[in-house]
Write an enzyme that holds these catalytic residues in place. Structure first.
Site: not given
Ligand code: SAM
Length: 284
Positions: A62, A155, A157
């Site tokens: 972060h 940020d 997945t």
């Molecule tokens: N720091 C973490 C990592 O590097 O693996 C990522 C953390 S954060 C929890 C990742 C977030 O991206 C998840 O909550 C997921 O639901 C979200 N996410 C995945 N695809 C997405 C999309 N198309 N639009 C918005 N959010 C998305």
């Protein structure tokens, strides 16, 4: 019997943490979310079995996704976070009184709800009046945005499931269009240690290079991520990450950080030879 959480980093590399207790398990229309309490890293959140964050080392990720850009352009006012449901990225953004508004576009409400309950230290700024949380697909959200954001932080997945479309040329082009003329985009660039991850990272680097005049890779040590060594892309329309570092101005802000500082800022862009060679060879 001991309980262990294990993530396969490759077919022949496993990463395991000893678990005290499973705290939560839920399935949304997008993914499976688990929260466990571990002996060494405190609470752990996984999505589809992959580590998203732990209480012990989330500060590294972060700090590095937010402060590098903020130290280059402390004038940043409008920020878009795509993903980031745990709230840690928003928390770091809210340390800057100069930032007028942050939109966090998270596809999965389950992640935000679970983070509010189990990760109060990361989700603590999600109710800040300067923050708007939108439960939408970031890929669709960005399509019609033009010249709106000074900073976009992806940020997300990894490029599987809902996150897949966040690593495409059309998504990056939409992000480019949504940024102001001095806009900066930061996204994670995976690890160079394992080929399958590096291929993902280098492909996103090459796509960004097609549209941003300045794209530089920087590094951080994140113990619970594959290889413990993680890369980020700094893609910029005007500012160079080291030539335009506002060291004095950033230090005068007295922003409290646990990993980031302006000395480390210079160092994090000084990549090891094998990474530089890999990036240069691939970029040809
Ligand atoms: N720091 C973490 C990592 O590097 O693996 C990522 C953390 S954060 C929890 C990742 C977030 O991206 C998840 O909550 C997921 O639901 C979200 N996410 C995945 N695809 C997405 C999309 N198309 N639009 C918005 N959010 C998305």
């Amino acid at each position: 019997m001991d309980l262990w959480y294990t993530e396969n980093h490759t077919d022949s590399v496993k990463f395991s943490l000893k678990v005290k207790k499973q705290l939560f398990s839920g399935i949304s229309e997008f993914q499976e979310l688990d929260i466990m309490d571990t002996y060494e890293y405190g609470k752990l959140m996984t999505l589809d079995g992959l580590v998203m964050l732990t209480e012990k080392d989330e500060f590294v990720y972060h700090d590095m996704i937010v402060h590098v850009a903020m130290a280059v352009n402390p004038e940043i006012k409008k920020v878009l976070v795509i993903g980031g449901g745990d709230g840690g990225t928003v928390r770091e953004c809210m340390k800057y009184s100069n930032i007028e508004h942050v939109s966090m576009v998270e596809i999965d409400k389950l992640v935000v709800d679970a983070s509010r309950e189990y990760f109060p230290t990361t989700s603590c700024e999600l109710d800040n009046p300067k923050v708007t949380v939108l439960y939408e697909d970031g890929i669709k959200f960005i399509e019609d945005k033009r010249d709106l954001y000074d900073l976009i932080l992806i940020d997300s997945t990894d490029p599987i499931g809902p996150g897949e479309g966040l690593f495409t040329t059309s998504f990056y082009q939409n992000c480019f269009n949504a940024l102001t003329s001095k806009g900066i985009l930061i996204n994670q660039n995976e690890t160079p240690i394992y080929e399958k991850f590096f291929e993902v990272g280098i492909s996103s680097y090459k796509k960004l290079k097609k549209m941003f005049p300045i794209v530089k890779v920087y590094q951080a040590n994140i113990p619970t991520y594959p290889g413990g060594y993680w890369l980020f892309n700094f893609a910029s329309k005007e500012y160079h990450p080291t030539e335009h570092l506002n060291e004095v101005e950033w230090n005068d802000l007295k922003i409290k950080t646990k990993y980031y500082n302006t000395d480390l800022h210079r160092g994090c862009f000084a990549l090891p030879t094998y990474v530089k060679e890999k990036i240069n060879n691939e970029s040809v």
